[in-house]
Design a protein around this motif. Sequence first.
Motif, PDB file in Angstrom:
ATOM      1  N   HIS A 270       0.866  -1.186   0.000  1.00  0.00           N
ATOM      2  CA  HIS A 270       0.000   0.000   0.000  1.00  0.00           C
ATOM      3  C   HIS A 270       0.899   1.231   0.000  1.00  0.00           C
ATOM      4  CE1 HIS A 270      -3.928  -1.989   1.376  1.00  0.00           C
ATOM      5  NE2 HIS A 270      -3.036  -2.982   1.283  1.00  0.00           N
ATOM      6  N   GLY A 296       0.318  -4.599  -6.264  1.00  0.00           N
ATOM      7  CA  GLY A 296      -0.283  -3.275  -6.378  1.00  0.00           C
ATOM      8  C   GLY A 296       0.726  -2.320  -7.004  1.00  0.00           C
ATOM      9  N   LEU A 298      -1.456  -0.556  -3.845  1.00  0.00           N
ATOM     10  CA  LEU A 298      -2.776   0.018  -3.678  1.00  0.00           C
ATOM     11  C   LEU A 298      -2.614   1.459  -3.211  1.00  0.00           C
ATOM     12  CD1 LEU A 298      -3.182  -3.105  -3.555  1.00  0.00           C
ATOM     13  CD2 LEU A 298      -5.204  -2.659  -2.162  1.00  0.00           C
ATOM     14  N   ASP A 307     -10.599  -2.881  -5.198  1.00  0.00           N
ATOM     15  CA  ASP A 307      -9.143  -2.804  -5.079  1.00  0.00           C
ATOM     16  C   ASP A 307      -8.405  -3.271  -6.321  1.00  0.00           C
ATOM     17  OD1 ASP A 307      -8.580  -1.496  -2.688  1.00  0.00           O
ATOM     18  OD2 ASP A 307      -9.049  -3.266  -1.501  1.00  0.00           O
ATOM     19  N   HIS A 308      -9.116  -3.876  -7.280  1.00  0.00           N
ATOM     20  CA  HIS A 308      -8.467  -4.123  -8.574  1.00  0.00           C
ATOM     21  C   HIS A 308      -8.181  -2.792  -9.269  1.00  0.00           C
ATOM     22  CE1 HIS A 308     -12.701  -3.648  -9.391  1.00  0.00           C
ATOM     23  NE2 HIS A 308     -12.593  -3.866 -10.688  1.00  0.00           N
ATOM     24  N   SER A 311      -5.310  -0.956  -7.240  1.00  0.00           N
ATOM     25  CA  SER A 311      -4.072  -1.661  -7.565  1.00  0.00           C
ATOM     26  C   SER A 311      -3.589  -1.341  -8.976  1.00  0.00           C
ATOM     27  CB  SER A 311      -4.291  -3.169  -7.424  1.00  0.00           C
ATOM     28  OG  SER A 311      -3.212  -3.897  -7.931  1.00  0.00           O
ATOM     29  N   VAL A 329      -4.478  -7.913  -8.210  1.00  0.00           N
ATOM     30  CA  VAL A 329      -5.349  -7.771  -7.052  1.00  0.00           C
ATOM     31  C   VAL A 329      -6.773  -7.807  -7.575  1.00  0.00           C
ATOM     32  CG1 VAL A 329      -6.098  -6.203  -5.206  1.00  0.00           C
ATOM     33  CG2 VAL A 329      -3.661  -6.440  -5.727  1.00  0.00           C
ATOM     34  N   GLU A 333     -10.121  -8.513  -2.753  1.00  0.00           N
ATOM     35  CA  GLU A 333      -9.006  -8.279  -1.828  1.00  0.00           C
ATOM     36  C   GLU A 333      -9.516  -7.661  -0.530  1.00  0.00           C
ATOM     37  OE1 GLU A 333      -4.690  -8.177  -1.124  1.00  0.00           O
ATOM     38  OE2 GLU A 333      -5.973  -9.183  -2.585  1.00  0.00           O
ATOM     39  N   SER A 350      -4.981  -5.772 -14.110  1.00  0.00           N
ATOM     40  CA  SER A 350      -3.525  -5.862 -14.044  1.00  0.00           C
ATOM     41  C   SER A 350      -2.904  -5.817 -15.435  1.00  0.00           C
ATOM     42  CB  SER A 350      -3.123  -7.148 -13.309  1.00  0.00           C
ATOM     43  OG  SER A 350      -1.755  -7.155 -13.000  1.00  0.00           O
TER      44      SER A 350
END
Length: 437
Positions: A270, A296, A298, A307-308, A311, A329, A333, A350
Amino acid sequence: MKEYYTQMEAAKKGIITPQMKLVAEKEKMAPDELMSLVAKGQAAIPANINHTSLSPEGIGTGLKTKINVNLGISGDCKDYSIEMEKVDMAIEYGAEAIMDLSNYGKTNTFRKQLIEKSPAMIGTVPMYDAIGYLEKDLLEITAGDFLKVVRAHAEEGVDFMTIHAGINKRAIEAFKREGRRMNIVSRGGSLLFAWMEMTGNENPFYEHYDEVLDILREYDVTISLGDALRPGCIDDSTDAGQISELIELGNLTKRAWERDVQVMVEGPGHMAMNEIAANMQLQKRICHNAPFYVLGPLVTDIAPGYDHITSAIGGAIAAASGADFLCYVTPAEHLRLPDANDVREGIIASKIAAHAADIAKGIKGAGEIDNKMSDARHRLDWEEMFKYALDPEKARRYYESTPVSERHTCSMCGKMCAVRTTNMILDGKKVEFCTEK
């Protein structure tokens, strides 16, 4: 007489392996250029000698950004068939690596099937598997027991392993001294921390690091040096614990290269957007330009279920700033084990981040498919557009969900499509919306 060399050993001797040839073709790179990067440790080709179904990939400087998909069996989700469906999806959507993070029961059944069928690189975290594999509680496990699990995974054909060797007593001292909002969020790191605190012993992967390297070298397994002290919230990023461990990882990187073991180094975690580029440069400097593998990062902590996206934002910045390998991610998540749809969303997010970064980095050929998509859009050729889409099925489903009266338009603009209008004018045609049928 020795039957084979590790990829790094071969590269140092000026030998271009079959894996190097294949990776060079994929990367549109001269084989000797790739060989030089592998010899210096700036690129890695994780390729266990026992993973016969592997289609090798390169990770590192000057190469396309790769992505990893996490899968595996847990105590609450024990259905192997569901995880295999996710494996099939990961392969279909072009993930270059799959990490089996199984942590329940005898996981080698699933892992062996995975290695047998997967052309993607396979990674594991032996620390996760130790308790189930050894059928011992954490306090009862010895340093030798941990090494047994590493050997078992290597023999099965795992291409890279996350080994949390950097969380030694020095790094823990820095972590404890400064304190954190979220403490340790790495599963493997927390287990090692607990074992060290309960036993009073040094991290077994650090204390017996040479023995670990001997096992990995025997099967040509790439070590992925885990970031046990990665920040678990943006308020903990770039703190003393993270940097203290990173310094240890730099030394461990050199020790692995001396034994011809390929290395990747894992990173945050993070992290606020304004810190990401500096962290990538810091890692590359301290870890001697070894390939960098990030989760990530993040970029905010308030988006569970999305959170995809957090990330992908961080991953794009990280990869454009020097990261080489992105761990996906999913929307699940922090909430639950991802289902098949979560896996799909995570992979696509991603892949977007990785591809966007490759364009920014000027990776050879990265923008070619974007130009093909643009040409198809110019022609309003929908079938061609679907062909170049990262997720063709979703693109087609969205387009066809609202029928259009004009075949070459979509339901957003209809006949007022800017592309259609401009094409018609440039072709010498007259545009009349009120009279056109």
